[in-house]
Design a protein around this motif. Structure first.
Motif, PDB file in Angstrom:
ATOM      1  N   UNK A 135      48.449  48.485  40.768  1.00 17.34           N
ATOM      2  CA  UNK A 135      49.495  47.601  41.306  1.00 17.34           C
ATOM      3  C   UNK A 135      49.624  47.685  42.812  1.00 17.34           C
ATOM      4  N   UNK A 136      49.287  48.822  43.431  1.00 20.24           N
ATOM      5  CA  UNK A 136      49.441  48.949  44.875  1.00 20.24           C
ATOM      6  C   UNK A 136      48.451  48.072  45.636  1.00 20.24           C
ATOM      7  N   UNK A 137      47.255  47.930  45.083  1.00 19.74           N
ATOM      8  CA  UNK A 137      46.227  47.172  45.806  1.00 19.74           C
ATOM      9  C   UNK A 137      46.307  45.673  45.547  1.00 19.74           C
ATOM     10  N   UNK A 138      46.932  45.281  44.408  1.00 18.98           N
ATOM     11  CA  UNK A 138      46.978  43.848  44.095  1.00 18.98           C
ATOM     12  C   UNK A 138      48.273  43.498  43.366  1.00 18.98           C
ATOM     13  N   UNK A 139      49.454  43.611  44.034  1.00 18.35           N
ATOM     14  CA  UNK A 139      50.708  43.264  43.360  1.00 18.35           C
ATOM     15  C   UNK A 139      50.729  41.788  42.983  1.00 18.35           C
ATOM     16  N   UNK A 140      51.314  41.524  41.822  1.00 14.79           N
ATOM     17  CA  UNK A 140      51.303  40.159  41.308  1.00 14.79           C
ATOM     18  C   UNK A 140      52.422  39.307  41.902  1.00 14.79           C
ATOM     19  N   UNK A 170      44.731  41.288  36.400  1.00 16.93           N
ATOM     20  CA  UNK A 170      43.977  41.821  37.550  1.00 16.93           C
ATOM     21  C   UNK A 170      44.733  42.971  38.201  1.00 16.93           C
ATOM     22  N   UNK A 171      46.069  42.836  38.259  1.00 19.90           N
ATOM     23  CA  UNK A 171      46.886  43.906  38.840  1.00 19.90           C
ATOM     24  C   UNK A 171      46.738  45.198  38.029  1.00 19.90           C
ATOM     25  N   UNK A 172      46.783  45.092  36.700  1.00 16.45           N
ATOM     26  CA  UNK A 172      46.651  46.283  35.862  1.00 16.45           C
ATOM     27  C   UNK A 172      45.283  46.927  36.006  1.00 16.45           C
TER      28      UNK A 172
END
Length: 736
Positions: free
Chosen positions: A69-74, A63-65
């Motif tokens: 990455x800025x909106x959904x860091x794992x 999901x991060x990819x």
């Protein structure tokens, strides 16, 4: 939808790309399994790469990819999950541990994992691990299906088919590698109970995993090979005898030959004769000073006709590359990106030739980040050490210790060359490195290189300015070498108005000014400098005036005069007295013996030089120099034993940086310019205002309240002039 490894590359694509690099490295370093004593090493590396990104199958990572990455860091490490797949392999536990360690540390070392991702003694860490592991469940069938590629990929990239694995059926089959492998490895290290994992086996696994991963991520799928035939590059009608001899030597050797006699070509011809069949041994050309490194880098690029083949490594290389590129590209962001790419490849196992300082090699032996890849690259390496005499006793001893390790453990060969190598240093190297081949010019040919007439002038340079003026008035190109920056500045102030074409060169210029000066060295009527001009600069003057120095340093200075032998004999003048500060730079006893030895020499026959050097250094290192040399010998082996793969020991790394007894500073008159460049994110232009001063000089300025600290930078309140450099004897009254 196929699982992703990167926003624009699937997991399968990236994995196969790393295996393409793997194949190239295996062909180039085919003896590594013998060096580390593990017959199945290449299988273990294959599996390390095959598994290294499987943890990216976690739903959160995907999901991060997909979203950015800025909106959904794992907020977890995919490699912790990837390592768990070693449970599928049919090996003894120690080898599964090795593969697991290579996978789990391929981004963060064990110390970082212990700080934030401890799954064993930390209940929250264990809970987080289980939570993230569960994210693999929904994509587990796809990840498990990737094992179907092993037979074909192993045949294609390893050379034979692997079947020694079982496909996992669920996440319950996966190991907690932190608990099973990392935890015991770390405590074995702390207790000094080392296993094969703590030695070359672990170093090669970690080093080559990182090399393959990084190169594949940069779309480089094989490492470059060296020049096929070096004789075609240096296609001379006839080689000098020492060049011919060098080109036929197998194994390590010494070369003693005058400046300007073609030692560089001899050394490169030596590398050609010591290459493997695929021309993939890496060549490391070591020089002591930045200016000579930059010049050699450009020279080899031109000689080889391929810029990609040659890498540059030293502390200021970013700025040098910036100035090299900025003439061709105007967009700053584009230049910055190019420099990042070039430097990245220079640090990786990619380019077959690297020009660098010994300190860049020493880094690996102090456990600096990435040392495993650096040591792996140096395996089977061909090392050219130019002007080995130029280092102090402490550095020489360190170089000797690392060369012992490289030669004995990493199958390296060494070519040590100098115009003036004292026999006691040569004998130390011969004894410890088992080098028996000693190439020298024969007396008859040496005599042809006689170029200088020595005159010892009583007094110091400031009392004899009129002699220099007379040479300048007679149209001679004059070189002056002083032992301290302050004396060089004083001399230049006396003489700069006597000719319209002069320059001063020393270590206390900002990068922007030093770069301009170095570009002008070929066309000057007067050059005043310090030790920085002694070694490997291709400059040629008519007359020399030098402050007194040890014989080996003076011979190097002489070599910048009548270098190309356009005149029969040229004058080289040495003053009998230096300045009071010289005692902090050179051993006064050695300097005095040198001056006395030169008084009655007159015409300096090249055949006489070695005996002069050996007479003066007959006792070898003495006093403090001897203590420093022996201290390193006593302590280095036990120090280096604690440098182990998968762990970056910050304390030992800081010991490396303590070798550089200097501070980087900016003259306060340029503070506003510097801060403005930082504000506009023009970092290379900001770097152009930096220069280095010694720790002692910095502390003195600090005690006198002449240092400011702002924006992580030291600003010194001393006069700076673009022709004279930083004046540590004069405070700046204003910078407005």
């Amino acid at each position: 939808m196929s699982l992703l490894a990167k926003p624009d590359e699937t997991l399968l694509e990236h994995t196969e790309n790393t295996l393409k690099v793997f194949k190239s490295i295996k062909e180039s370093y085919s003896n590594v399994h013998e060096l580390c004593g593990v017959d199945d090493f290449w299988e273990h590396l294959f599996y390390s790469l095959f598994l290294h990104d499987f943890g990216k199958g976690a739903t959160g990572f995907q999901e991060m990819l997909q979203s950015g990455s800025q909106s959904a860091p794992w907020k977890y490490r995919h490699e912790i999950l990837s390592a768990g797949f070693i449970s599928t392999l049919n090996y003894d536990k120690i080898y599964k541990d090795a593969i697991g360690l290579a996978v789990i540390t391929h981004h963060k070392d064990i110390n970082k994992l212990r700080e934030r991702y401890n799954t064993f003694s930390s209940p929250p860490g264990k809970d987080l691990y289980q939570k993230k592991l569960s994210e693999l469940e929904s994509n587990f069938d796809e990840v498990s299906s990737y094992f179907d590629n092993v037979p074909n990929w192993s045949t294609q990239y390893l050379g034979y088919e692997l079947k020694n694995f079982l496909k996992p059926s669920s996440i319950d089959d996966l190991w907690d590698v932190y608990k099973e492998s990392v935890h015991p490895y770390f405590f074995n290290w702390e207790d000094e109970e080392y296993t094969i994992l703590h030695g070359q086996y672990g170093i090669f696994l970690k080093g080559f995993v990182n090399a393959c991963d990084h190169l594949a991520s940069g779309s480089k799928y094989e490492i470059l090979k060296g020049i096929k035939d070096m004789r075609s590059v240096y296609n001379f009608p006839e080689l000098r005898k020492m060049q011919e001899e060098s080109s036929n030597v197998k194994g390590s050797a010494f070369l003693t030959s005058p400046t300007g006699s073609g030692k560089t070509e001899a050394s490169l011809l030596w590398t050609d004769n010591n290459q493997n069949l695929t021309k993939s041994k890496r060549v490391f050309y070591l020089l002591p000073y930045t200016a000579s490194i930059n010049a050699m880098y450009q020279r080899l690029q031109n000689d080889f006709g391929n810029k990609d083949l040659v890498g540059l490594l030293h502390g200021k290389s970013s700025y040098f590359l910036y100035k090299e590129l900025s003439g061709d590209v105007t967009a700053y962001d584009s230049i910055k990106s190019n420099i990042r790419d070039i430097k990245g490849l220079n640090k990786k196992i990619y380019r077959p030739y690297k020009v660098l300082t010994p300190f860049q090699i020493l880094k690996a032996f102090f456990g600096a980040k990435g040392f495993e890849m650096q040591l792996s690259e140096m395996t089977n390496g061909l090392f050219i050490l130019d002007e080995i005499h130029a280092y102090d006793a402490h550095t020489t001893s360190l170089i000797l210790e690392i060369l012992k390790i490289l030669k004995n453990n990493y199958n390296a060969d060494l070519f040590v060359m100098s115009a003036t190598l004292p026999s006691f240093i040569k004998n130390l190297f011969k004894e410890h490195l088992d080098i028996s081949t000693d190439i020298k010019m024969e007396k008859e040919e040496l005599h042809k290189f006689t170029r200088h007439e020595v005159d010892v002038i009583d007094g110091n340079i400031m009392d004899n300015i009129d002699l220099i003026l007379e040479d300048l008035e007679n149209g001679k190109k004059v070189l002056i070498v002083c032992n301290t920056v302050l004396r060089a500045q004083e001399v230049f102030e006396e003489l700069e108005n006597e000719t319209g074409n002069s320059a001063l060169l020393h270590s206390r210029f900002m990068l922007r000014d030093r770069e301009k000066i170095e570009k002008s060295l070929d066309n000057l009527d007067l050059l005043v400098g310090t030790q920085a001009i002694e070694v490997s600069l291709d400059i040629d003057y008519d007359a020399l005036y030098s402050e007194p120095a040890p014989i080996d340093a003076l011979i190097q200075r002489f070599g910048r005069v009548n270098r190309k032998r356009r005149k029969n004999i040229a004058p080289v003048n040495v003053f009998s007295e230096g300045s009071e500060s010289d005692k902090y730079i050179y051993n006064p006893e050695i300097v005095e013996k040198t001056v006395q030895s030169l008084r009655n020499v007159g015409i300096l026959d090249e055949d006489l030089i070695q005996s002069l050097v050996d007479d003066i250094y007959g006792d070898g290192y003495v006093g403090k120099d001897k203590e420093e040399f022996e201290m390193v010998q006593r302590n280095f082996e036990s120090f280096n034993k604690g440098i182990v793969p998968f762990i970056n020991d910050r304390e030992k790394e800081m010991n490396f940086y303590s070798l550089f007894q200097s501070y980087e500073v900016v003259p306060i008159k340029y503070k506003l310019n510097y801060l403005q460049e930082l504000k506009e994110k023009r970092y290379f232009e900001a770097m152009s205002y930096i220069l280095s001063i010694s720790v002692g000089q910095f502390k003195k300025l600090e005690n006198e309240s002449n240092v400011e600290f702002d924006k992580e930078t030291y600003f010194v309140n001393m006069v700076y002039d673009e022709k004279l450099g930083l004046r540590l004897d004069r405070e700046e009254s204003s910078f407005l």
